[in-house]
Design a protein around this motif. Structure first.
Motif, PDB file in Angstrom:
ATOM      1  N   ASP A 175      10.008 -13.600  12.952  1.00 25.96           N
ATOM      2  CA  ASP A 175      11.301 -13.140  12.436  1.00 25.96           C
ATOM      3  C   ASP A 175      11.694 -11.844  13.140  1.00 25.96           C
ATOM      4  O   ASP A 175      11.286 -10.747  12.748  1.00 25.96           O
ATOM      5  N   PHE A 176      12.497 -11.976  14.186  1.00 27.23           N
ATOM      6  CA  PHE A 176      12.872 -10.828  15.010  1.00 27.23           C
ATOM      7  C   PHE A 176      13.637  -9.778  14.201  1.00 27.23           C
ATOM      8  O   PHE A 176      13.372  -8.578  14.307  1.00 27.23           O
ATOM      9  N   GLU A 177      14.594 -10.208  13.383  1.00 26.56           N
ATOM     10  CA  GLU A 177      15.402  -9.261  12.611  1.00 26.56           C
ATOM     11  C   GLU A 177      14.544  -8.507  11.599  1.00 26.56           C
ATOM     12  O   GLU A 177      14.733  -7.304  11.390  1.00 26.56           O
ATOM     13  N   ALA A 178      13.594  -9.201  10.962  1.00 27.09           N
ATOM     14  CA  ALA A 178      12.715  -8.540  10.005  1.00 27.09           C
ATOM     15  C   ALA A 178      11.820  -7.516  10.699  1.00 27.09           C
ATOM     16  O   ALA A 178      11.527  -6.455  10.146  1.00 27.09           O
ATOM     17  N   LEU A 179      11.409  -7.817  11.929  1.00 24.49           N
ATOM     18  CA  LEU A 179      10.622  -6.858  12.699  1.00 24.49           C
ATOM     19  C   LEU A 179      11.435  -5.601  12.980  1.00 24.49           C
ATOM     20  O   LEU A 179      10.925  -4.476  12.881  1.00 24.49           O
ATOM     21  N   LEU A 180      12.689  -5.787  13.311  1.00 22.04           N
ATOM     22  CA  LEU A 180      13.543  -4.631  13.606  1.00 22.04           C
ATOM     23  C   LEU A 180      13.701  -3.723  12.384  1.00 22.04           C
ATOM     24  O   LEU A 180      13.814  -2.504  12.517  1.00 22.04           O
ATOM     25  N   THR A 181      13.678  -4.318  11.184  1.00 24.43           N
ATOM     26  CA  THR A 181      13.865  -3.499   9.981  1.00 24.43           C
ATOM     27  C   THR A 181      12.635  -2.658   9.669  1.00 24.43           C
ATOM     28  O   THR A 181      12.740  -1.622   9.012  1.00 24.43           O
ATOM     29  N   VAL A 182      11.459  -3.092  10.128  1.00 21.69           N
ATOM     30  CA  VAL A 182      10.242  -2.349   9.814  1.00 21.69           C
ATOM     31  C   VAL A 182       9.813  -1.439  10.965  1.00 21.69           C
ATOM     32  O   VAL A 182       8.957  -0.579  10.804  1.00 21.69           O
ATOM     33  N   LEU A 183      10.427  -1.605  12.134  1.00 21.11           N
ATOM     34  CA  LEU A 183      10.115  -0.767  13.290  1.00 21.11           C
ATOM     35  C   LEU A 183      11.167   0.320  13.452  1.00 21.11           C
ATOM     36  O   LEU A 183      12.367   0.057  13.380  1.00 21.11           O
ATOM     37  N   ILE A 233      -9.558  -6.157  18.153  1.00 11.37           N
ATOM     38  CA  ILE A 233      -8.556  -5.118  18.421  1.00 11.37           C
ATOM     39  C   ILE A 233      -8.216  -4.390  17.127  1.00 11.37           C
ATOM     40  O   ILE A 233      -8.116  -5.006  16.068  1.00 11.37           O
ATOM     41  N   VAL A 234      -8.067  -3.084  17.205  1.00 11.02           N
ATOM     42  CA  VAL A 234      -7.555  -2.274  16.102  1.00 11.02           C
ATOM     43  C   VAL A 234      -6.201  -1.718  16.519  1.00 11.02           C
ATOM     44  O   VAL A 234      -6.061  -1.156  17.610  1.00 11.02           O
ATOM     45  N   LEU A 235      -5.203  -1.917  15.683  1.00 12.09           N
ATOM     46  CA  LEU A 235      -3.894  -1.325  15.916  1.00 12.09           C
ATOM     47  C   LEU A 235      -3.751  -0.119  15.001  1.00 12.09           C
ATOM     48  O   LEU A 235      -3.557  -0.255  13.786  1.00 12.09           O
ATOM     49  N   GLU A 236      -3.907   1.069  15.573  1.00 14.47           N
ATOM     50  CA  GLU A 236      -3.644   2.284  14.807  1.00 14.47           C
ATOM     51  C   GLU A 236      -2.131   2.432  14.660  1.00 14.47           C
ATOM     52  O   GLU A 236      -1.392   2.231  15.630  1.00 14.47           O
ATOM     53  N   LEU A 237      -1.685   2.778  13.460  1.00 15.49           N
ATOM     54  CA  LEU A 237      -0.256   2.860  13.192  1.00 15.49           C
ATOM     55  C   LEU A 237       0.143   4.269  12.785  1.00 15.49           C
ATOM     56  O   LEU A 237      -0.591   4.958  12.077  1.00 15.49           O
ATOM     57  N   ARG A 238       1.304   4.657  13.219  1.00 12.21           N
ATOM     58  CA  ARG A 238       1.943   5.876  12.702  1.00 12.21           C
ATOM     59  C   ARG A 238       3.146   5.418  11.894  1.00 12.21           C
ATOM     60  O   ARG A 238       4.055   4.766  12.418  1.00 12.21           O
ATOM     61  N   ILE A 239       3.125   5.729  10.604  1.00  9.54           N
ATOM     62  CA  ILE A 239       4.176   5.264   9.699  1.00  9.54           C
ATOM     63  C   ILE A 239       4.888   6.465   9.102  1.00  9.54           C
ATOM     64  O   ILE A 239       4.251   7.373   8.564  1.00  9.54           O
ATOM     65  N   GLU A 240       6.188   6.454   9.208  1.00  7.06           N
ATOM     66  CA  GLU A 240       7.008   7.511   8.628  1.00  7.06           C
ATOM     67  C   GLU A 240       8.043   6.861   7.721  1.00  7.06           C
ATOM     68  O   GLU A 240       8.859   6.060   8.186  1.00  7.06           O
ATOM     69  N   GLY A 241       8.000   7.208   6.441  1.00 12.66           N
ATOM     70  CA  GLY A 241       8.888   6.566   5.483  1.00 12.66           C
ATOM     71  C   GLY A 241       8.532   5.108   5.355  1.00 12.66           C
ATOM     72  O   GLY A 241       7.394   4.749   5.078  1.00 12.66           O
ATOM     73  N   ASP A 242       9.501   4.235   5.597  1.00  9.66           N
ATOM     74  CA  ASP A 242       9.252   2.800   5.488  1.00  9.66           C
ATOM     75  C   ASP A 242       9.304   2.106   6.848  1.00  9.66           C
ATOM     76  O   ASP A 242       9.538   0.904   6.935  1.00  9.66           O
ATOM     77  N   ARG A 243       9.054   2.889   7.920  1.00  2.68           N
ATOM     78  CA  ARG A 243       9.080   2.295   9.261  1.00  2.68           C
ATOM     79  C   ARG A 243       7.883   2.732  10.096  1.00  2.68           C
ATOM     80  O   ARG A 243       7.341   3.827   9.914  1.00  2.68           O
ATOM     81  N   ILE A 244       7.529   1.862  11.024  1.00  3.85           N
ATOM     82  CA  ILE A 244       6.445   2.158  11.959  1.00  3.85           C
ATOM     83  C   ILE A 244       7.034   2.857  13.175  1.00  3.85           C
ATOM     84  O   ILE A 244       7.931   2.331  13.831  1.00  3.85           O
ATOM     85  N   THR A 245       6.522   4.046  13.461  1.00  2.99           N
ATOM     86  CA  THR A 245       7.035   4.817  14.597  1.00  2.99           C
ATOM     87  C   THR A 245       6.095   4.780  15.797  1.00  2.99           C
ATOM     88  O   THR A 245       6.494   5.145  16.896  1.00  2.99           O
ATOM     89  N   GLY A 246       4.857   4.358  15.597  1.00  7.37           N
ATOM     90  CA  GLY A 246       3.916   4.310  16.702  1.00  7.37           C
ATOM     91  C   GLY A 246       2.832   3.273  16.471  1.00  7.37           C
ATOM     92  O   GLY A 246       2.374   3.074  15.341  1.00  7.37           O
ATOM     93  N   ILE A 247       2.441   2.570  17.530  1.00  2.00           N
ATOM     94  CA  ILE A 247       1.361   1.585  17.485  1.00  2.00           C
ATOM     95  C   ILE A 247       0.441   1.840  18.669  1.00  2.00           C
ATOM     96  O   ILE A 247       0.909   1.930  19.809  1.00  2.00           O
ATOM     97  N   HIS A 248      -0.845   1.971  18.402  1.00  2.00           N
ATOM     98  CA  HIS A 248      -1.820   2.184  19.469  1.00  2.00           C
ATOM     99  C   HIS A 248      -2.861   1.075  19.393  1.00  2.00           C
ATOM    100  O   HIS A 248      -3.621   0.992  18.420  1.00  2.00           O
ATOM    101  N   ALA A 249      -2.883   0.197  20.391  1.00  2.42           N
ATOM    102  CA  ALA A 249      -3.823  -0.918  20.430  1.00  2.42           C
ATOM    103  C   ALA A 249      -5.132  -0.476  21.085  1.00  2.42           C
ATOM    104  O   ALA A 249      -5.132  -0.031  22.234  1.00  2.42           O
ATOM    105  N   ILE A 250      -6.222  -0.618  20.357  1.00  2.00           N
ATOM    106  CA  ILE A 250      -7.537  -0.212  20.858  1.00  2.00           C
ATOM    107  C   ILE A 250      -8.452  -1.431  20.863  1.00  2.00           C
ATOM    108  O   ILE A 250      -8.698  -2.042  19.813  1.00  2.00           O
ATOM    109  N   ALA A 251      -8.960  -1.781  22.034  1.00  2.00           N
ATOM    110  CA  ALA A 251      -9.830  -2.941  22.173  1.00  2.00           C
ATOM    111  C   ALA A 251     -11.179  -2.576  22.782  1.00  2.00           C
ATOM    112  O   ALA A 251     -12.053  -3.442  22.895  1.00  2.00           O
ATOM    113  N   ASP A 252     -11.341  -1.325  23.164  1.00  2.63           N
ATOM    114  CA  ASP A 252     -12.617  -0.895  23.736  1.00  2.63           C
ATOM    115  C   ASP A 252     -13.726  -1.072  22.698  1.00  2.63           C
ATOM    116  O   ASP A 252     -13.661  -0.478  21.621  1.00  2.63           O
TER     117      ASP A 252
END
Length: 291
Positions: A191-199, A258-277
């Motif tokens: 759901d592209f539109e739903a992704l846009l609302t949370v990003l 993989i771990v996706l570290e997230l930075r969340i501000e309010g009700d949106r995700i502002t940063g995603i860091h993918a770690i697979a090491d």
């Protein structure tokens, strides 16, 4: 009054307390009710004349039942990498709060990262003032060892509570869990539109070298670019608590990849860091939550 009726009345007088103990131990209303009901069945199979303190006896029995349930749950998680999501407290039919004092979902998430013995020792001692001398036989340890279990659990809980705002404090875990769930649902459904609302419109995605070798982009900027990348994906992803913060864990082949570290501000995700090491992943304290 018959002995059975007398025991039933005394049991009912303890039911709210027993439910509160079981709920904190298990984080599930239905499982807590099952544990309390099992305690009633065990009481019916026990000679009541041998019970000197019914309230204490029932608390011990419920604790033992919950410990067995937690150990069985942990065994299933080790096979499935899928811990239980705590259920929020609910009101009973009288409109009164089912759990006597507030137990937030965030605290239950942290409790869910403890070992069964640590959780039992912490809940019974710190929340219900049960002496370590009574806790020790339940976990099969000496009182001093039971005290250490509670101490380790207390440090974990206090450590999560002390996280700074940029590290996603425990008080925000419940709210951030909703954001993570919305992100994963939109991703899996494509759901592209739903992704846009949370990003966040300015969201930034970055990946370590190992994740890039697995076929992912090194960096993306902007909600549309990130949404296009995650649309229809994340089928193997689950919400997780990583080092006390809400995150995403990608599990396939029975392993955390993989771990996706997230930075969340309010009700949106502002940063995603993918770690697979693999070495970095091993260093994380990860508790994978049920979807």
């Amino acid at each position: 009054m018959s002995e059975n009726n007398f025991l039933a009345e005394r049991f009912e007088a303890n039911r709210v307390h027993l439910r509160a103990v079981a709920y904190r131990m298990l984080g599930s209303r239905s499982e807590a009710e099952d544990a309390v009901q099992e305690a009633w069945l065990r009481l019916g199979r026990t000679d009541s004349e041998d019970i000197k303190n019914l309230g204490g006896w029932l608390t011990t029995v419920v604790a033992r039942i919950c410990l067995d349930m937690l150990r069985a749950r942990k065994s299933r998680r080790e096979e499935q990498l899928s811990p239980l999501t705590p259920e929020p407290a609910a009101d009973n039919e009288n409109g009164e709060e089912e759990i006597a004092d507030s137990v937030g979902a965030a605290l239950l998430i942290v409790l869910d990262t403890l070992s069964p013995a640590e959780r039992l020792a912490f809940v019974l001692h710190d929340m219900f003032a049960v002496p370590f001398e009574e806790i020790a036989p339940i976990v099969g340890r000496e009182p001093a060892a039971a005290r250490q279990l509670a101490s380790r659990a207390r440090r974990r809980v206090q450590g999560a509570s002390a996280k700074s705002e940029t590290e996603m404090p425990v008080a925000d875990l419940s709210r951030q869990r909703e954001v993570v769930d919305a992100f994963l649902a939109a991703s899996k459904l494509g759901d592209f539109e739903a992704l846009l609302t949370v990003l966040d419109p300015e969201v930034v995605f970055r990946a370590d070298a190992t994740a890039v070798k697995m076929g992912g982009p090194a960096e993306l900027r902007g909600a549309e670019a990130v949404a296009n990348t995650f649309k229809g994906r994340a089928q193997a992803a689950q919400p997780a608590v990583v080092d006390g913060a809400m995150a995403v864990a990608v599990v396939f082949g029975g392993r955390l990849r993989i771990v996706l570290e997230l930075r969340i501000e309010g009700d949106r995700i502002t940063g995603i860091h993918a770690i697979a090491d693999p070495d970095r992943i091993k260093a994380f304290d990860v508790a994978i939550l049920d979807t």
